[in-house]
Design a protein around this motif. Structure first.
Motif, short mmCIF file in Angstrom:
data_model
loop_
_atom_site.label_atom_id
_atom_site.label_comp_id
_atom_site.label_asym_id
_atom_site.label_seq_id
_atom_site.Cartn_x
_atom_site.Cartn_y
_atom_site.Cartn_z
N SER A 62 -2.48 71.30 4.28
CA SER A 62 -2.19 72.69 3.91
C SER A 62 -0.86 72.84 3.16
CB SER A 62 -2.15 73.57 5.15
OG SER A 62 -1.04 73.24 5.98
N HIS A 63 -0.02 71.77 3.17
CA HIS A 63 1.30 71.78 2.54
C HIS A 63 2.24 72.78 3.20
CE1 HIS A 63 0.76 69.44 -1.45
NE2 HIS A 63 -0.09 68.99 -0.53
N GLU A 64 2.02 73.08 4.46
CA GLU A 64 2.90 73.97 5.22
C GLU A 64 4.00 73.15 5.89
OE1 GLU A 64 0.14 77.62 6.69
OE2 GLU A 64 -0.32 75.67 7.56
N ILE A 65 5.23 73.65 5.79
CA ILE A 65 6.38 72.99 6.41
C ILE A 65 7.06 73.99 7.34
CG2 ILE A 65 8.58 71.82 6.01
CD1 ILE A 65 6.37 72.17 3.06
N GLU A 66 7.39 73.53 8.54
CA GLU A 66 8.11 74.37 9.49
C GLU A 66 9.21 73.56 10.16
OE1 GLU A 66 5.53 76.08 12.38
OE2 GLU A 66 4.53 77.42 10.95
N ARG A 67 10.32 74.24 10.47
CA ARG A 67 11.33 73.62 11.32
C ARG A 67 11.70 74.61 12.41
NH1 ARG A 67 17.12 70.42 10.49
NH2 ARG A 67 17.16 69.84 12.71
N GLY A 68 11.51 74.18 13.64
CA GLY A 68 11.79 75.04 14.78
C GLY A 68 10.95 76.30 14.75
N GLY A 69 9.74 76.21 14.20
CA GLY A 69 8.86 77.37 14.15
C GLY A 69 9.09 78.27 12.95
N THR A 70 10.09 77.96 12.12
CA THR A 70 10.38 78.77 10.94
C THR A 70 9.77 78.12 9.70
OG1 THR A 70 12.48 79.53 11.87
CG2 THR A 70 12.20 79.74 9.49
N SER A 71 9.00 78.88 8.95
CA SER A 71 8.34 78.37 7.75
C SER A 71 9.36 78.09 6.65
CB SER A 71 7.30 79.38 7.26
OG SER A 71 6.66 78.91 6.10
N ILE A 72 9.15 77.00 5.92
CA ILE A 72 10.04 76.60 4.83
C ILE A 72 9.22 76.42 3.56
CG2 ILE A 72 11.59 74.78 3.99
CD1 ILE A 72 12.24 74.18 6.94
N GLU A 73 9.68 77.04 2.47
CA GLU A 73 9.00 76.94 1.18
C GLU A 73 9.64 75.84 0.34
OE1 GLU A 73 6.32 78.64 0.20
OE2 GLU A 73 6.23 79.68 2.14
N LEU A 74 8.81 74.92 -0.15
CA LEU A 74 9.30 73.83 -1.01
C LEU A 74 8.54 73.81 -2.32
CD1 LEU A 74 9.59 70.82 1.49
CD2 LEU A 74 11.38 72.43 0.85
N THR A 75 9.19 73.31 -3.36
CA THR A 75 8.48 73.07 -4.62
C THR A 75 7.60 71.82 -4.43
OG1 THR A 75 10.17 71.60 -5.53
CG2 THR A 75 10.45 73.98 -5.90
N ALA A 76 6.72 71.56 -5.41
CA ALA A 76 5.82 70.40 -5.31
C ALA A 76 6.62 69.10 -5.23
CB ALA A 76 4.88 70.37 -6.51
N THR A 77 7.67 68.97 -6.02
CA THR A 77 8.47 67.74 -6.00
C THR A 77 9.25 67.61 -4.70
OG1 THR A 77 8.68 67.77 -8.41
CG2 THR A 77 10.25 66.41 -7.20
N GLU A 78 9.81 68.71 -4.22
CA GLU A 78 10.52 68.69 -2.94
C GLU A 78 9.57 68.28 -1.82
OE1 GLU A 78 13.68 72.28 -4.08
OE2 GLU A 78 11.93 72.67 -2.82
N PHE A 79 8.34 68.79 -1.88
CA PHE A 79 7.34 68.43 -0.86
C PHE A 79 7.06 66.93 -0.88
CE2 PHE A 79 3.00 67.60 0.50
CZ PHE A 79 2.92 68.29 1.71
#
Length: 243
Positions: free
Chosen positions: A158-175
Motif C-alpha cells: 500500500s506504500h503506507e508509512i507510519e511511525r508511532g501510529g502517525t502517518s508519514i508522507e514520502l515521495t517515490a524516491t524517499e520511499f
C-alpha cells in the motif's frame, strides 16, 4: 531485530513466476537458472537473441534477464523487437559493460534495470523481485508485506508509512530509499550501494544526492523522535531500532 527473509513471490493466480534467462555463456545461465529455481520460479534459458525471441513468444515470461553482448542478435535489438511487438515484459540487462553511457542507453531503450558482470546471484534475484513487484506481475502470496524497525512500519503493497501510529508522507524516491534501508536494517550500506539500488545507475561520484535524500528522510522520520537513521562515518548509513 534481524531483517525478515524476503517473501516468496508468485503470480496473482498462485502459479510460479516465469523467468527467461538469455546469455551465450552456458555456465552463467546454469548458475542463474539454479538460483532462480531456488526461489520457486519456473525458468527457461536461451543462448542467442533469436532463440530468446522465439522462447519469449512461447513461454510468455514474467521477467527476462538479458545479456547485451551476444553473437547473433544483441540484447538491445532483442528488446527493441519485443517492444515493437507490444511485449512489455520487465527486462534486467546483464553485461560486462560498466559505463554510465551504457547504462543510460539500456534504460532509455526500454530496459527496466541493469546489472554489470561480475555480479552476485543474490543481487540478480533481488533486482528481479523489485522489477516484478513494480510491474504488478508478482504478489507476496499472502505473506506480510510490512517491514518494521522499532515503531516505524512500511507497507510494501500500500506504500503506507507510519511511525508511532502517525502517518508519514514520502515521495517515490524517499520511499525506495527507506525501503532499502529497512530491508537491510542493522546493516551498514554505502553511498555507492544506495545509488546503485535506489537510482539504478552510477551518478559518477555524485554522492551528495544520497546525503540530500537521507536528510529528507531524517526530517520526516526522525524529527522530534529518537533517531533510527544513523551515519557511520566513512562507511555509509544504517537504520536500527533504539536499544
Amino acid at each position: 531485530m534481524t531483517t525478515p527473509a524476503p517473501t516468496a513471490l508468485q503470480r496473482p493466480d498462485g502459479s510460479p513466476l516465469r523467468i527467461l534467462v538469455v546469455d551465450d555463456e552456458q555456465m552463467l545461465t546454469d548458475l542463474l537458472s539454479m538460483a532462480l529455481k531456488m526461489e520457486g520460479w519456473e525458468v527457461r534459458s536461451a543462448a542467442s537473441g533469436f532463440e530468446a525471441l522465439s522462447l519469449a513468444r512461447e513461454f510468455e515470461p514474467d521477467a527476462m534477464v538479458l545479456d547485451i553482448m551476444m553473437p547473433d542478435l544483441d540484447g538491445m535489438s532483442v528488446l527493441q523487437r519485443l517492444r515493437q511487438s507490444g511485449d512489455d515484459v520487465p527486462v534486467l540487462f546483464l553485461t560486462a559493460k560498466d559505463s554510465v553511457g551504457d547504462r543510460v542507453a539500456g534504460l532509455t531503450a526500454g530496459g527496466d534495470d541493469y546489472v554489470t558482470k561480475p555480479f552476485s546471484l543474490e543481487e540478480v534475484v533481488a533486482r528481479l523481485r523489485g522489477l516484478m513487484r513494480r510491474a504488478g506481475t508478482a504478489t507476496a502470496g499472502g505473506a506480510d508485506p510490512v517491514l518494521r524497525v522499532g515503531d516505524l512500519t512500511l507497507n510494501e503493497d500500500s506504500h503506507e508509512i507510519e511511525r508511532g501510529g502517525t502517518s508519514i508522507e514520502l515521495t517515490a524516491t524517499e520511499f525506495e530509499l527507506l525501503r532499502y534501508l529497512m530491508r537491510n536494517q542493522r546493516r551498514v550500506v554505502s553511498k555507492a550501494q544506495i545509488l546503485d539500488r535506489v537510482w539504478n545507475y552510477d551518478f559518477g561520484g555524485r554522492s551528495s544526492v544520497v546525503e540530500l535524500y537521507i536528510s529528507y528522510l531524517r526530517k520526516k522520520i526522525d524529527a522530534g523522535r529518537e533517531p533510527l537513521i544513523h551515519t557511520v562515518r566513512g562507511v555509509g548509513y544504517m537504520i536500527k531500532a533504539p536499544q
